[in-house]
Design an enzyme around this catalytic site. Sequence first.
Site, short mmCIF file in Angstrom:
data_model
loop_
_atom_site.label_atom_id
_atom_site.label_comp_id
_atom_site.label_asym_id
_atom_site.label_seq_id
_atom_site.Cartn_x
_atom_site.Cartn_y
_atom_site.Cartn_z
CG HIS A 264 -1.86 -1.09 1.37
ND1 HIS A 264 -2.95 -1.26 0.54
CD2 HIS A 264 -1.92 -2.12 2.26
CE1 HIS A 264 -3.64 -2.33 0.91
NE2 HIS A 264 -3.04 -2.88 1.95
O1 RIB Z 1 -5.14 0.66 4.24
C1 RIB Z 1 -3.74 0.60 4.14
C2 RIB Z 1 -3.11 1.61 5.05
O2 RIB Z 1 -3.47 1.29 6.38
C3 RIB Z 1 -1.58 1.59 5.02
O3 RIB Z 1 -1.09 2.88 5.25
C4 RIB Z 1 -1.21 0.67 6.14
O4 RIB Z 1 0.01 1.08 6.77
C5 RIB Z 1 -2.34 0.84 7.12
O5 RIB Z 1 -2.00 1.83 8.00
#
Ligand code: RIB
Length: 311
Positions: A238
């Site tokens: 992500h």
């Molecule tokens: O949904 C993904 C996000 O949420 C990313 O930033 C991961 O680190 C979690 O914090």
Amino acid sequence: MAATRLIIDTDPGVDDAVAIVLALASPELEVLALTTVVGNVDVEKTTLNARRLLTLTGREDVLVGRGCATPIGGASGTAAEVHGQDGLGDLSWSEPTVGEASEDAVEMIYRLAKEAPLTLAAIGPLTNLATLLQRHPDVVEHIERVVIMGGASFEGNVTAAAEFNIWVDPEAAAIVFAGNWKLDIMPLDLTHQAFLNDDDLSYLRNLKSEVGDRLAAMLEPYAKFHEEWVGNRDLIMHDAMAIYEVINPSAIKKSGVKAEVETGGVLSRGATWLSRSFHHAESSTRVGVEVDNENFVKLLRERLATYPSRV
Ligand code: RIB
Ligand code: CA
């Protein structure tokens, strides 16, 4: 071409760790600071984790600015079940040698922005950035662009509506989305196109470096959680998508959007409404739409291989 002056606002977080380590190994970026925020775990732990990652990578030159402990919209929840109680996979760490600045995150960002044009990569909840806009609205004159990992064009990952970074602080996200700055959003439907697998974990271990070993170790529980949760060990990258966008702005296909956040609603709180209508094609807000994972993983491997090896 001069390196992009960058501050990473973060809630490390295992995928934050990969994003940060990638950024620190990328000559296209001049990482000035990590500013920390409550998110995956509390801000005490996210700040300690930022210090740990800078110690691991030998980057005493990068500042650590502690940010907000509580979302603007009020306390919500953490993601310790995904990232471990300490936020980095619950490994054992020695005391970090990199310290924390006395200046808080918001003042650090504002000061560094006024010195020269600055890019912000926000890979956690948007509480610090919203507070920055509220406290120093003129900051937008000094920010080249903001790239965030957050939101979802379709389904969330905390609720059917909300992605975690937005879900933690929808009020902050609404303030950031309404800000008068260039904003690039990397939502779940983009980030799920970028993932590592067990071959990549083996690659990391075969680097025979402290960085490779630590990342592989903290990614293992992340893979186990994903296997229990969705039935495969894909390691979704992500946060690295926000960093990849700054490293190579041509790598991720983007579309202009009108971006709004649901702050009311019971079932829909934290939803992001990202309209890709042709009316918004020239908008200063864009959404990441498509990324080639093979190209991303190739770059990530190359950059991680630049850290010192024991052999
Ligand atoms: O949904 C993904 C996000 O949420 C990313 O930033 C991961 O680190 C979690 O914090
Ligand atoms: Ca994060």
